[in-house]
Design a protein around this motif. Sequence first.
Motif, short mmCIF file in Angstrom:
data_model
loop_
_atom_site.label_atom_id
_atom_site.label_comp_id
_atom_site.label_asym_id
_atom_site.label_seq_id
_atom_site.Cartn_x
_atom_site.Cartn_y
_atom_site.Cartn_z
N GLU A 1 0.85 -1.19 0.00
CA GLU A 1 0.00 0.00 0.00
C GLU A 1 0.89 1.24 0.00
O GLU A 1 2.04 1.19 0.43
CB GLU A 1 -0.88 0.02 1.25
CG GLU A 1 -1.87 -1.11 1.34
CD GLU A 1 -2.64 -1.07 2.66
OE1 GLU A 1 -2.69 0.00 3.31
OE2 GLU A 1 -3.19 -2.11 3.02
N ASN A 2 0.33 2.36 -0.46
CA ASN A 2 1.09 3.61 -0.47
C ASN A 2 1.08 4.23 0.93
O ASN A 2 0.23 5.05 1.26
CB ASN A 2 0.55 4.60 -1.49
CG ASN A 2 1.46 5.82 -1.57
OD1 ASN A 2 2.66 5.72 -1.35
ND2 ASN A 2 0.88 6.97 -1.84
N ARG A 3 2.02 3.78 1.71
CA ARG A 3 2.21 4.35 3.05
C ARG A 3 3.67 4.16 3.40
O ARG A 3 4.43 3.53 2.67
CB ARG A 3 1.29 3.69 4.07
CG ARG A 3 1.57 2.21 4.32
CD ARG A 3 0.65 1.66 5.44
NE ARG A 3 0.90 0.29 5.73
CZ ARG A 3 1.87 -0.18 6.53
NH1 ARG A 3 2.69 0.65 7.12
NH2 ARG A 3 2.00 -1.47 6.75
N LEU A 4 4.07 4.70 4.51
CA LEU A 4 5.44 4.60 4.96
C LEU A 4 5.72 3.19 5.49
O LEU A 4 4.94 2.65 6.27
CB LEU A 4 5.73 5.63 6.07
CG LEU A 4 7.17 5.71 6.55
CD1 LEU A 4 8.08 6.19 5.43
CD2 LEU A 4 7.25 6.65 7.75
N TYR A 5 6.81 2.61 5.02
CA TYR A 5 7.25 1.28 5.48
C TYR A 5 8.67 1.38 5.97
O TYR A 5 9.46 2.20 5.51
CB TYR A 5 7.21 0.25 4.34
CG TYR A 5 5.83 -0.21 3.97
CD1 TYR A 5 5.26 -1.30 4.60
CD2 TYR A 5 5.10 0.45 3.00
CE1 TYR A 5 3.99 -1.73 4.26
CE2 TYR A 5 3.83 0.04 2.66
CZ TYR A 5 3.27 -1.06 3.29
OH TYR A 5 2.01 -1.48 2.96
N HIS B 1 8.10 5.52 1.38
CA HIS B 1 6.73 5.33 0.93
C HIS B 1 6.79 4.41 -0.29
O HIS B 1 7.59 4.63 -1.20
CB HIS B 1 6.09 6.67 0.55
CG HIS B 1 5.55 7.42 1.71
ND1 HIS B 1 4.29 7.21 2.19
CD2 HIS B 1 6.12 8.35 2.51
CE1 HIS B 1 4.09 7.99 3.24
NE2 HIS B 1 5.19 8.69 3.45
#
Length: 138
Positions: A66-70, A84
């Motif tokens: 998903e488009n989020r911070l990892y 991201h």
Amino acid sequence: MVTDTLHQIAEQIHRRSLVVIFSDMFESNKQLDELMLALGHLRHNKHEVLLFHTFDRTLEYDFAFENRLYRFVDMETGKEVKVHANNIREYYQQTIQNFFHEIKVQCGNYQIDMIPADITKGFDQILLPYLLKREHML
């Protein structure tokens, strides 16, 4: 080191043998070249080499995050990077495709059977197609 072990195996096995390796092949360029030379040593000594290239298609190839911070952690060094997913997806996918292609080419150069092994599939879905293909070759 894995390459030292493979060279040692190549020298110690005297009869033609089938050597089966399961690996994700995540090595630096230098280490990958050394690993391929070690596998080539096995082939030079007339052993048959099967490389089951293990990977998780969804995460390691498609990069379906998903488009989020990892926070990604290198399992071997412990080094961490925070990104991201969408910021690096295209670059990552191109890089991993090039990497997989390089492994396939190098295996072809050494006449090593490289079998993609998506770990999200069961062993039957990985081994059965290969064994059926092999049966038709005999």
